[in-house]
Motif scaffolding. Structure first.
Motif, mmCIF file in Angstrom:
data_model
loop_
_atom_site.group_PDB
_atom_site.id
_atom_site.type_symbol
_atom_site.label_atom_id
_atom_site.label_comp_id
_atom_site.label_asym_id
_atom_site.label_seq_id
_atom_site.Cartn_x
_atom_site.Cartn_y
_atom_site.Cartn_z
ATOM 1 N N PRO A 104 0.927 -1.058 0.070
ATOM 2 C CA PRO A 104 0.127 -0.184 -0.003
ATOM 3 C C PRO A 104 0.837 1.334 -0.011
ATOM 4 C CG PRO A 104 -0.282 -1.261 1.933
ATOM 5 C CD PRO A 104 0.505 -1.986 0.985
ATOM 6 N N ALA A 105 0.390 2.234 -0.587
ATOM 7 C CA ALA A 105 1.152 3.431 -0.797
ATOM 8 C C ALA A 105 0.944 4.562 0.389
ATOM 9 C CB ALA A 105 0.781 4.197 -2.139
ATOM 10 N N ALA A 106 1.957 4.939 0.786
ATOM 11 C CA ALA A 106 1.919 5.731 2.131
ATOM 12 C C ALA A 106 1.238 7.065 1.679
ATOM 13 C CB ALA A 106 3.215 5.915 2.703
ATOM 14 N N PRO A 107 0.419 7.853 2.124
ATOM 15 C CA PRO A 107 0.019 9.263 1.934
ATOM 16 C C PRO A 107 1.241 10.089 1.653
ATOM 17 C CG PRO A 107 -0.981 8.441 3.837
ATOM 18 C CD PRO A 107 0.051 7.483 3.488
ATOM 19 N N ALA A 108 1.062 10.910 0.859
ATOM 20 C CA ALA A 108 2.089 11.910 0.150
ATOM 21 C C ALA A 108 2.586 12.984 1.457
ATOM 22 C CB ALA A 108 1.794 12.632 -0.919
ATOM 23 N N ASP A 109 1.576 13.226 2.237
ATOM 24 C CA ASP A 109 1.871 14.303 3.160
ATOM 25 C C ASP A 109 2.406 13.504 4.597
ATOM 26 O OD1 ASP A 109 -0.649 13.438 3.688
ATOM 27 O OD2 ASP A 109 -1.473 15.412 3.642
ATOM 28 N N GLY A 110 2.187 12.214 4.624
ATOM 29 C CA GLY A 110 2.571 11.703 5.791
ATOM 30 C C GLY A 110 1.315 11.453 6.683
ATOM 31 N N VAL A 111 0.140 12.043 6.632
ATOM 32 C CA VAL A 111 -1.050 12.143 7.450
ATOM 33 C C VAL A 111 -2.108 11.227 6.954
ATOM 34 C CG1 VAL A 111 -2.881 13.614 8.333
ATOM 35 C CG2 VAL A 111 -0.409 14.799 7.806
ATOM 36 N N ASP A 112 -2.619 10.384 7.656
ATOM 37 C CA ASP A 112 -3.532 9.364 7.235
ATOM 38 C C ASP A 112 -4.816 9.943 6.732
ATOM 39 O OD1 ASP A 112 -2.234 7.029 7.326
ATOM 40 O OD2 ASP A 112 -2.477 6.535 9.354
ATOM 41 N N ASP A 113 -5.619 9.565 5.940
ATOM 42 C CA ASP A 113 -7.015 10.290 5.695
ATOM 43 C C ASP A 113 -7.935 9.510 6.463
ATOM 44 O OD1 ASP A 113 -9.130 11.333 4.498
ATOM 45 O OD2 ASP A 113 -8.666 10.355 2.599
ATOM 46 N N GLY A 114 -8.629 10.412 7.046
ATOM 47 C CA GLY A 114 -9.684 9.647 8.193
ATOM 48 C C GLY A 114 -10.776 9.113 7.354
ATOM 49 N N GLU A 115 -11.207 9.592 6.545
ATOM 50 C CA GLU A 115 -12.501 8.854 5.617
ATOM 51 C C GLU A 115 -11.981 7.572 5.011
ATOM 52 O OE1 GLU A 115 -14.310 11.523 2.768
ATOM 53 O OE2 GLU A 115 -14.358 13.159 3.987
ATOM 54 N N LEU A 116 -10.766 7.740 4.316
ATOM 55 C CA LEU A 116 -10.196 6.358 3.800
ATOM 56 C C LEU A 116 -10.092 5.212 4.868
ATOM 57 C CD1 LEU A 116 -9.098 4.896 1.661
ATOM 58 C CD2 LEU A 116 -6.816 5.732 1.918
ATOM 59 N N ALA A 117 -9.541 5.660 6.273
ATOM 60 C CA ALA A 117 -9.379 4.745 7.308
ATOM 61 C C ALA A 117 -10.688 4.184 7.733
ATOM 62 C CB ALA A 117 -8.767 5.268 8.420
ATOM 63 N N ALA A 118 -11.720 5.091 7.694
ATOM 64 C CA ALA A 118 -13.196 4.507 8.085
ATOM 65 C C ALA A 118 -13.703 3.653 6.950
ATOM 66 C CB ALA A 118 -13.942 5.947 8.288
ATOM 67 N N TYR A 119 -13.630 3.982 5.798
ATOM 68 C CA TYR A 119 -13.947 3.201 4.831
ATOM 69 C C TYR A 119 -13.382 1.879 4.850
ATOM 70 C CZ TYR A 119 -15.206 1.578 0.142
ATOM 71 O OH TYR A 119 -15.635 1.127 -0.923
ATOM 72 N N ASN A 120 -12.256 1.875 5.046
ATOM 73 C CA ASN A 120 -11.226 0.442 5.203
ATOM 74 C C ASN A 120 -11.878 -0.174 6.285
ATOM 75 O OD1 ASN A 120 -9.573 0.728 3.042
ATOM 76 N ND2 ASN A 120 -7.925 1.645 3.923
ATOM 77 N N ARG A 121 -12.042 0.348 7.365
ATOM 78 C CA ARG A 121 -12.621 -0.315 8.618
ATOM 79 C C ARG A 121 -13.877 -0.957 8.459
ATOM 80 N NH1 ARG A 121 -10.558 3.831 11.551
ATOM 81 N NH2 ARG A 121 -12.617 5.000 11.494
ATOM 82 N N TYR A 122 -14.743 -0.438 7.352
ATOM 83 C CA TYR A 122 -16.061 -0.453 6.795
ATOM 84 C C TYR A 122 -15.826 -1.964 6.099
ATOM 85 C CZ TYR A 122 -20.379 -0.535 4.064
ATOM 86 O OH TYR A 122 -21.450 -0.959 3.346
ATOM 87 N N LEU A 123 -14.985 -1.702 5.311
ATOM 88 C CA LEU A 123 -14.845 -3.006 4.243
ATOM 89 C C LEU A 123 -14.289 -4.020 5.025
ATOM 90 C CD1 LEU A 123 -13.209 -1.162 1.224
ATOM 91 C CD2 LEU A 123 -15.492 -2.114 1.264
ATOM 92 N N SER A 124 -13.456 -4.053 5.990
ATOM 93 C CA SER A 124 -12.963 -5.130 6.825
ATOM 94 C C SER A 124 -13.937 -5.767 7.611
ATOM 95 C CB SER A 124 -11.737 -4.969 7.765
ATOM 96 O OG SER A 124 -10.916 -4.050 7.167
ATOM 97 N N TRP A 125 -15.120 -5.009 8.141
ATOM 98 C CA TRP A 125 -16.486 -5.440 8.590
ATOM 99 C C TRP A 125 -17.005 -6.289 7.970
ATOM 100 C CZ3 TRP A 125 -21.646 -4.744 8.193
ATOM 101 C CH2 TRP A 125 -22.080 -5.454 9.266
ATOM 102 N N LEU A 126 -17.325 -5.722 6.772
ATOM 103 C CA LEU A 126 -18.078 -6.448 5.720
ATOM 104 C C LEU A 126 -17.435 -7.917 5.326
ATOM 105 C CD1 LEU A 126 -19.396 -3.806 3.130
ATOM 106 C CD2 LEU A 126 -20.750 -5.076 4.840
ATOM 107 N N ASN A 127 -16.095 -7.742 5.148
ATOM 108 C CA ASN A 127 -15.478 -9.143 4.868
ATOM 109 C C ASN A 127 -15.556 -10.029 6.091
ATOM 110 O OD1 ASN A 127 -13.874 -10.744 3.477
ATOM 111 N ND2 ASN A 127 -11.947 -10.024 4.454
ATOM 112 N N ALA A 128 -15.435 -9.410 7.282
ATOM 113 C CA ALA A 128 -15.483 -10.271 8.299
ATOM 114 C C ALA A 128 -16.958 -11.040 8.824
ATOM 115 C CB ALA A 128 -15.093 -9.668 9.832
ATOM 116 N N ASN A 129 -17.885 -10.065 8.367
ATOM 117 C CA ASN A 129 -19.448 -10.588 8.444
ATOM 118 C C ASN A 129 -20.064 -10.704 7.076
ATOM 119 O OD1 ASN A 129 -19.386 -10.355 11.345
ATOM 120 N ND2 ASN A 129 -18.973 -7.984 10.417
ATOM 121 N N PRO A 130 -19.954 -12.159 6.463
ATOM 122 C CA PRO A 130 -20.238 -12.171 4.972
ATOM 123 C C PRO A 130 -21.675 -12.244 4.840
ATOM 124 C CG PRO A 130 -19.203 -14.224 5.865
ATOM 125 C CD PRO A 130 -19.228 -13.065 6.819
ATOM 126 N N GLY A 131 -22.460 -12.419 5.819
ATOM 127 C CA GLY A 131 -23.993 -12.544 5.594
ATOM 128 C C GLY A 131 -24.698 -11.167 6.007
#
Length: 139
Positions: A104-131
């Protein structure tokens, strides 16, 4: 011309003759069937000679390609013995694929994107709960 009389080329010549004679024979057989009343055989009577023509076309193209390659090899000048440079390496026509590891590419300015992190948590939750449905997400 001697390149066309190697064992591999003799096999190609024989295969071409056998295929063309066979396809033309099958075309003649379909003509006789069509003359006997089988209307579907009219299409096959045209199709078999087309197959024979295709075999001749591919054979002729391969012969021309081989002769052209032999002519190009004959016209390439020999490298001079006076040149001390490294010999040029010919690039192969087909190369092996290059394996690239994907990280994964690191952010250009070194600061994590909060919306992107929330979206990735959402995708991880969907993957962990397939039904689960997207509306069931607790976050």
């Amino acid at each position: 011309m001697e390149r066309l009389w190697t064992p591999a080329w003799i096999a190609r010549h024989v295969a071409m003759v056998v295929l063309v004679v066979g396809f033309l024979g099958l075309g003649w057989w379909q003509v006789t069937r069509a003359a006997g009343g089988n209307t579907l055989s009219f299409g096959y009577a045209i199709e078999w000679p087309v197959f024979a023509a295709f075999v001749v076309f591919v054979w002729w193209r391969e012969v021309r390609h081989t002769l052209r390659a032999a002519r190009e090899q004959a016209t390439v000048p020999a490298p001079s013995a006076a040149a001390d440079a490294e010999p040029a390496v010919a690039t192969p026509a087909v190369r092996r694929p290059v394996r690239v590891s994907r990280v994964p590419a690191a952010p250009a300015d070194g600061v994590d994107d909060g919306e992107l992190a929330a979206y990735n948590r959402y995708l991880s939750w969907l993957n962990a709960n397939p039904g689960a449905r997207p509306g069931d997400y607790p976050g």
